[in-house]
Design a protein around this motif. Structure first.
Motif, PDB file in Angstrom:
ATOM      1  N   VAL A   1      14.030  14.955  17.794  1.00  0.00           N
ATOM      2  CA  VAL A   1      12.655  15.159  18.261  1.00  0.00           C
ATOM      3  C   VAL A   1      12.437  16.639  18.526  1.00  0.00           C
ATOM      4  O   VAL A   1      13.294  17.295  19.122  1.00  0.00           O
ATOM      5  CB  VAL A   1      12.409  14.372  19.574  1.00  0.00           C
ATOM      6  N   SER A   2      11.288  17.149  18.076  1.00  0.00           N
ATOM      7  CA  SER A   2      11.020  18.569  18.275  1.00  0.00           C
ATOM      8  C   SER A   2       9.531  18.831  18.364  1.00  0.00           C
ATOM      9  O   SER A   2       8.735  18.168  17.692  1.00  0.00           O
ATOM     10  CB  SER A   2      11.586  19.358  17.083  1.00  0.00           C
ATOM     11  N   PRO A   3       9.146  19.827  19.176  1.00  0.00           N
ATOM     12  CA  PRO A   3       7.742  20.250  19.158  1.00  0.00           C
ATOM     13  C   PRO A   3       7.392  20.970  17.859  1.00  0.00           C
ATOM     14  O   PRO A   3       6.219  21.146  17.547  1.00  0.00           O
ATOM     15  CB  PRO A   3       7.631  21.187  20.367  1.00  0.00           C
TER      16      PRO A   3
ATOM     17  N   PRO B   1      16.946  16.564  21.195  1.00  0.00           N
ATOM     18  CA  PRO B   1      16.216  17.749  20.732  1.00  0.00           C
ATOM     19  C   PRO B   1      17.140  18.606  19.870  1.00  0.00           C
ATOM     20  O   PRO B   1      18.297  18.236  19.633  1.00  0.00           O
ATOM     21  CB  PRO B   1      15.860  18.468  22.047  1.00  0.00           C
ATOM     22  N   GLU B   2      16.631  19.717  19.408  1.00  0.00           N
ATOM     23  CA  GLU B   2      17.417  20.622  18.559  1.00  0.00           C
ATOM     24  C   GLU B   2      17.503  21.984  19.231  1.00  0.00           C
ATOM     25  O   GLU B   2      16.493  22.515  19.685  1.00  0.00           O
ATOM     26  CB  GLU B   2      16.717  20.779  17.199  1.00  0.00           C
ATOM     27  N   TYR B   3      18.732  22.509  19.302  1.00  0.00           N
ATOM     28  CA  TYR B   3      18.916  23.869  19.820  1.00  0.00           C
ATOM     29  C   TYR B   3      19.506  24.735  18.713  1.00  0.00           C
ATOM     30  O   TYR B   3      20.620  24.480  18.234  1.00  0.00           O
ATOM     31  CB  TYR B   3      19.862  23.865  21.020  1.00  0.00           C
ATOM     32  N   ASN B   4      18.766  25.745  18.320  1.00  0.00           N
ATOM     33  CA  ASN B   4      19.247  26.689  17.298  1.00  0.00           C
ATOM     34  C   ASN B   4      19.793  25.982  16.066  1.00  0.00           C
ATOM     35  O   ASN B   4      20.884  26.265  15.579  1.00  0.00           O
ATOM     36  CB  ASN B   4      20.268  27.659  17.906  1.00  0.00           C
ATOM     37  N   ARG B   5      18.994  25.019  15.599  1.00  0.00           N
ATOM     38  CA  ARG B   5      19.284  24.240  14.387  1.00  0.00           C
ATOM     39  C   ARG B   5      20.537  23.375  14.507  1.00  0.00           C
ATOM     40  O   ARG B   5      21.108  22.938  13.502  1.00  0.00           O
ATOM     41  CB  ARG B   5      19.399  25.143  13.150  1.00  0.00           C
TER      42      ARG B   5
HETATM   43  C1  LIG Z   1      18.219  27.422  23.432  1.00  0.00           C
HETATM   44  C2  LIG Z   1      17.121  26.643  22.738  1.00  0.00           C
HETATM   45  C3  LIG Z   1      17.139  26.554  21.368  1.00  0.00           C
HETATM   46  C4  LIG Z   1      16.148  25.805  20.698  1.00  0.00           C
HETATM   47  N1  LIG Z   1      16.217  25.695  19.353  1.00  0.00           N
HETATM   48  C5  LIG Z   1      15.331  24.900  18.713  1.00  0.00           C
HETATM   49  C6  LIG Z   1      15.482  24.661  17.311  1.00  0.00           C
HETATM   50  O1  LIG Z   1      16.379  25.125  16.639  1.00  0.00           O
HETATM   51  N2  LIG Z   1      14.571  23.858  16.726  1.00  0.00           N
HETATM   52  C7  LIG Z   1      13.541  23.282  17.428  1.00  0.00           C
HETATM   53  O2  LIG Z   1      12.753  22.559  16.829  1.00  0.00           O
HETATM   54  N3  LIG Z   1      13.382  23.472  18.765  1.00  0.00           N
HETATM   55  C8  LIG Z   1      14.257  24.281  19.419  1.00  0.00           C
HETATM   56  N4  LIG Z   1      14.146  24.458  20.776  1.00  0.00           N
HETATM   57  C9  LIG Z   1      13.070  23.764  21.488  1.00  0.00           C
HETATM   58  C10 LIG Z   1      13.614  22.441  22.013  1.00  0.00           C
HETATM   59  O3  LIG Z   1      13.660  21.501  20.988  1.00  0.00           O
HETATM   60  C11 LIG Z   1      12.721  21.959  23.167  1.00  0.00           C
HETATM   61  O4  LIG Z   1      12.916  22.856  24.171  1.00  0.00           O
HETATM   62  C12 LIG Z   1      13.117  20.551  23.612  1.00  0.00           C
HETATM   63  O5  LIG Z   1      12.383  19.613  22.931  1.00  0.00           O
HETATM   64  C13 LIG Z   1      12.896  20.344  25.099  1.00  0.00           C
HETATM   65  O6  LIG Z   1      14.099  19.919  25.641  1.00  0.00           O
HETATM   66  P1  LIG Z   1      14.796  20.757  26.812  1.00  0.00           P
HETATM   67  O7  LIG Z   1      13.905  20.588  28.008  1.00  0.00           O
HETATM   68  O8  LIG Z   1      16.125  20.080  26.953  1.00  0.00           O
HETATM   69  O9  LIG Z   1      14.906  22.185  26.359  1.00  0.00           O
HETATM   70  C14 LIG Z   1      15.105  25.195  21.451  1.00  0.00           C
HETATM   71  C15 LIG Z   1      15.115  25.317  22.851  1.00  0.00           C
HETATM   72  C16 LIG Z   1      16.092  26.007  23.488  1.00  0.00           C
HETATM   73  C17 LIG Z   1      16.083  26.067  24.987  1.00  0.00           C
END
Ligand SMILES: Cc1cc2nc3c(=O)[nH]c(=O)nc-3n(C[C@H](O)[C@H](O)[C@H](O)COP(=O)(O)O)c2cc1C
Length: 115
Positions: free
Chosen positions: A42-44, A6-10
Motif C-alpha cells: 500500500v502506498s500514497p 507500506p514501502e520504504y525506499n523501494r
Molecule cells: C523512510 C521512508 C521511505 C519511504 N519510501 C517510500 C517508497 O519507496 N515508496 C513509496 O511509495 N512510499 C515511500 N514512503 C512513504 C510510505 O509508504 C508512507 O509513509 C507509509 O504509507 C506510511 O506509513 P508509516 O507511517 O509507517 O511511514 C516512505 C516513507 C519513509 C518514512
C-alpha cells in the motif's frame, strides 16, 4: 499469513524485515516454515509499493512460505481511498480486496500443512 505493508525506499520497512528474521530463528524452528502467505502493498504513490511487495517475496523463498501469485495486490494512491475515519470507501478497491481475500482463502486451503 497475510502481510500488508507500506514501502520504504523501494523495499520493506526495516521493522517488518526484523520481524521476519526474528521469527525465522532458532535455525530449523522457523515460525514461518510452510505457512501459506500473501502480500498487499500500500502506498500514497502511484506504484502501489511494488518494490516492497517483491522484496518480501524474495524472503518467502528461503522461508519456505508458499506465496499467492495471482491476483497481485498493489494498492496505490491510498490517501484517496479512505475517509476521515479510516474506512475504505473506494468501491473498486473494496471489490478487488474481496476477490483477493477469496483467492487467498482458497490458497490457504490448498497449501495448509497437513495436521
Ligand atoms: C523512510 C521512508 C521511505 C519511504 N519510501 C517510500 C517508497 O519507496 N515508496 C513509496 O511509495 N512510499 C515511500 N514512503 C512513504 C510510505 O509508504 C508512507 O509513509 C507509509 O504509507 C506510511 O506509513 P508509516 O507511517 O509507517 O511511514 C516512505 C516513507 C519513509 C518514512
Amino acid at each position: 499469513m497475510l502481510f500488508v505493508t507500506p514501502e520504504y525506499n523501494r523495499s520493506v520497512p526495516g521493522v517488518l524485515k526484523n520481524a521476519l528474521d526474528v521469527g525465522s530463528r532458532p535455525y530449523g524452528k522457523s515460525a514461518w516454515n510452510g505457512k501459506p502467505t500473501a502480500v498487499v502493498s500500500v502506498s500514497p504513490g502511484a506504484i502501489g509499493g511494488f518494490g516492497a511487495n517483491h522484496a518480501l517475496r524474495q524472503s518467502f523463498v528461503f522461508l519456505n512460505m508458499p506465496a499467492l501469485q495471482q491476483p497481485e495486490a498493489y494498492i496505490g494512491n491510498s490517501a484517496r481511498l479512505f475517509n476521515d475515519k479510516g474506512d475504505l470507501v473506494d468501491e473498486s478497491t473494496r471489490d478487488f480486496m474481496g476477490k483477493f481475500l477469496h483467492a487467498f482463502a482458497a490458497w490457504i486451503e490448498r497449501n495448509a500443512p497437513a495436521g
